[in-house]
Design a protein around this motif. Structure first.
Motif, PDB file in Angstrom:
ATOM      1  N   GLN A 280       0.857  -1.191   0.000  1.00 58.30           N
ATOM      2  CA  GLN A 280       0.000   0.000   0.000  1.00 58.30           C
ATOM      3  C   GLN A 280       0.893   1.242   0.000  1.00 58.30           C
ATOM      4  OE1 GLN A 280      -2.328  -0.474   3.608  1.00 58.30           O
ATOM      5  NE2 GLN A 280      -4.162  -1.027   2.429  1.00 58.30           N
ATOM      6  N   ILE A 281       0.481   2.235  -0.748  1.00 62.56           N
ATOM      7  CA  ILE A 281       1.197   3.516  -0.796  1.00 62.56           C
ATOM      8  C   ILE A 281       0.123   4.599  -0.740  1.00 62.56           C
ATOM      9  CG2 ILE A 281       2.637   5.033  -2.237  1.00 62.56           C
ATOM     10  CD1 ILE A 281       3.533   2.183  -3.552  1.00 62.56           C
ATOM     11  N   ASP A 282       0.309   5.602   0.117  1.00 68.81           N
ATOM     12  CA  ASP A 282      -0.724   6.645   0.184  1.00 68.81           C
ATOM     13  C   ASP A 282      -0.213   7.993  -0.316  1.00 68.81           C
ATOM     14  OD1 ASP A 282       0.567   7.896   2.353  1.00 68.81           O
ATOM     15  OD2 ASP A 282      -0.697   6.874   3.847  1.00 68.81           O
ATOM     16  N   LYS A 283      -1.126   8.951  -0.332  1.00 66.89           N
ATOM     17  CA  LYS A 283      -0.852  10.269  -0.902  1.00 66.89           C
ATOM     18  C   LYS A 283       0.325  10.973  -0.223  1.00 66.89           C
ATOM     19  CE  LYS A 283      -3.384  14.567  -1.930  1.00 66.89           C
ATOM     20  NZ  LYS A 283      -2.943  14.689  -3.327  1.00 66.89           N
ATOM     21  N   GLN A 284       0.496  10.701   1.092  1.00 63.39           N
ATOM     22  CA  GLN A 284       1.601  11.326   1.825  1.00 63.39           C
ATOM     23  C   GLN A 284       2.933  10.601   1.573  1.00 63.39           C
ATOM     24  OE1 GLN A 284      -1.635  11.380   3.283  1.00 63.39           O
ATOM     25  NE2 GLN A 284      -1.444  13.500   2.561  1.00 63.39           N
TER      26      GLN A 284
ATOM     27  N   LYS B 299      -5.067   6.084   2.650  1.00 62.32           N
ATOM     28  CA  LYS B 299      -4.269   6.000   3.873  1.00 62.32           C
ATOM     29  C   LYS B 299      -3.824   4.548   4.070  1.00 62.32           C
ATOM     30  CE  LYS B 299      -4.443   7.694   8.668  1.00 62.32           C
ATOM     31  NZ  LYS B 299      -3.522   6.680   9.142  1.00 62.32           N
ATOM     32  N   VAL B 300      -2.528   4.343   4.284  1.00 65.44           N
ATOM     33  CA  VAL B 300      -2.030   2.969   4.449  1.00 65.44           C
ATOM     34  C   VAL B 300      -2.496   2.397   5.791  1.00 65.44           C
ATOM     35  CG1 VAL B 300       0.023   3.306   2.988  1.00 65.44           C
ATOM     36  CG2 VAL B 300       0.186   3.741   5.448  1.00 65.44           C
ATOM     37  N   ASP B 301      -2.626   1.060   5.864  1.00 69.68           N
ATOM     38  CA  ASP B 301      -3.047   0.410   7.110  1.00 69.68           C
ATOM     39  C   ASP B 301      -1.935   0.393   8.154  1.00 69.68           C
ATOM     40  OD1 ASP B 301      -5.398  -0.031   5.829  1.00 69.68           O
ATOM     41  OD2 ASP B 301      -5.087  -2.185   5.458  1.00 69.68           O
TER      42      ASP B 301
END
Lengths: 248, 161
Positions: free
Chosen positions: A92-96, A145-147
């Motif tokens: 997982q990769i998020d916007k931040q 948002k990553v877990d």
């Protein structure tokens, strides 16, 4: 730069990614690649054979890369500040720009348990630039948002030297905007539509009014090196990858 | 912790180990700006083999820059450590200098021994300013290069080239 020719029609998706990553590497940098990283390894070799002859390549699994004792020396080099670029990926990769390599769902009752972050947390803080590469591009990977956070793109740790530089996927390149502290779309690959990228990304890519360029196709020089000496080296370093992509 | 070192060494600090709760003395790691180490074999790609007893690999890894002075340059495949030797990878070496008998008057284990007579001469010469200057002139500033130095010190043995 030589002009691309008709041969680009036969270019395969991994080759486009290799070229995209290669172009992000700067002459003189010390570039290290970890386990299961054939795309960055090929990219580092390609960069050295094209625009970055003074690149130092530290490729895990390369029989020509001799260490004194073991891979722990690479961590010592990172601590000393000798590694400019390292490559990470994530489930997982998020916007931040946070990456998750540990598990999906609740940490104590995960739906999927993964191998874990390994050196990602430490290396992402101690190298100057991190380039994330992914082998797929969809909304399960690029999430709001990553877990679980294994490595941050940037933070205020006093020992941090750098952070996330770019993300390269099978569809596009993204850059980390250091001011906004967010991932933004940088370019799409030839033959890929902007809509396809947006549809497959689970967060806003900060496109706004910007016109997103299409990445320049591989040059003749890049293709010649990739299909020549890079292939030869990759055959020894990542034989299964070389077999998969080039049938070697 | 209870030695007098704690009174004179202001850089030594104590810290509580958060795991055991015990107090320990801690000291900052030494990071030399430049380390110069002597090695038996080296290659143009920067890997070397060096004497295992001297911790030169640790020194090379700690220093910001490391210069390896080698007895001979060989092909990378031939940079293999012998008994009592360790291999140092090129990532820890910034420059390789070819200087056969470069460790003289000290030893390069397995290749040549310490020149005890020369060291005695040096010790005697260093007793006063005039003697020391004469030593420097004869052995350091006088000879135009390392080859000539080895002739002046009358070096015999080892793999002289």
């Amino acid at each position: 730069m030589t002009k691309p020719t008709i041969s680009n029609q036969s270019v395969q998706p991994p080759e486009v990614m290799i070229s995209a990553i290669s172009r992000l590497l700067r002459d003189g940098e010390w570039v290290a690649t970890g386990t299961l990283s054939p795309l960055p390894a090929a990219a580092a070799l390609l960069a050295k054979m094209t625009h970055a002859p003074h690149l130092t390549t530290l490729i895990y699994g390369d029989p020509d890369f001799r260490l004194s004792e073991g891979f722990h020396e690479l961590f010592a080099l990172a601590q000393k500040g000798k590694i400019d670029v390292f490559f990470l990926s994530g489930v997982q990769i998020d916007k931040q720009g946070n990456i998750n390599l540990s598990m999906l769902g609740d940490y104590n009752r995960p739906t999927v348990r993964l191998p874990g972050g390994a050196g990602s947390s430490m290396l992402s803080a101690l190298v100057r630039r991190v380039i994330i590469f992914t082998t797929s591009h969809n909304q399960r990977l690029f999430v709001p948002k990553v877990d679980f956070i294994n490595a941050t793109a940037t933070d205020d740790a006093p020992w941090r030297r750098g952070g996330l530089s770019h993300v390269v996927t099978p569809l596009c390149t993204m850059a980390f905007d250091g001011t906004k502290k967010e991932i933004v779309l940088e370019s799409v690959f030839p033959g890929v539509s902007l809509a396809e990228v947006v549809r497959n990304t689970g967060f806003d890519l900060g496109i706004g009014e910007r016109r997103i360029p299409i990445m320049n196709p591989l040059t003749d020089e890049e293709l010649a090196m990739l299909r020549g000496p890079v292939q030869e080296r990759m055959r020894r370093i990542y034989p299964q990858f070389a077999a998969l992509v080039w049938g070697l | 912790m209870h030695s007098d070192l704690m009174k004179v060494r202001r850089d030594l600090k104590t810290v509580r180990d958060p795991y055991s709760g015990n107090e320990y003395v801690v000291v900052l790691p030494i990071m030399p700006d430049v380390a110069i180490i002597h090695a038996a074999k080296g290659s143009r790609s920067g890997e070397i083999t060096t004497d295992a007893t001297r911790n030169d690999r640790l020194l090379a890894m700690a220093a910001k820059k490391t210069i390896a002075v080698v007895e001979e340059i060989v092909e990378p495949e031939a940079v293999l450590p012998g008994r009592q030797e360790v291999f140092v990878a090129s990532v820890h070496i910034d420059a390789v200098v070819l200087a056969p008998v470069g460790a003289h008057p000290t030893a390069c284990p397995g290749i040549y021994e310490t020149d005890a007579a020369h060291i005695r001469e040096y010790v005697a010469a260093s007793k006063d300013e005039q003697g020391f200057r004469a030593y420097l002139e004869k052995y350091i500033f006088g000879p135009e290069d390392h080859k000539r130095y080895l002739e002046v010190v009358n070096f015999r043995g080892g793999k002289q080239s």
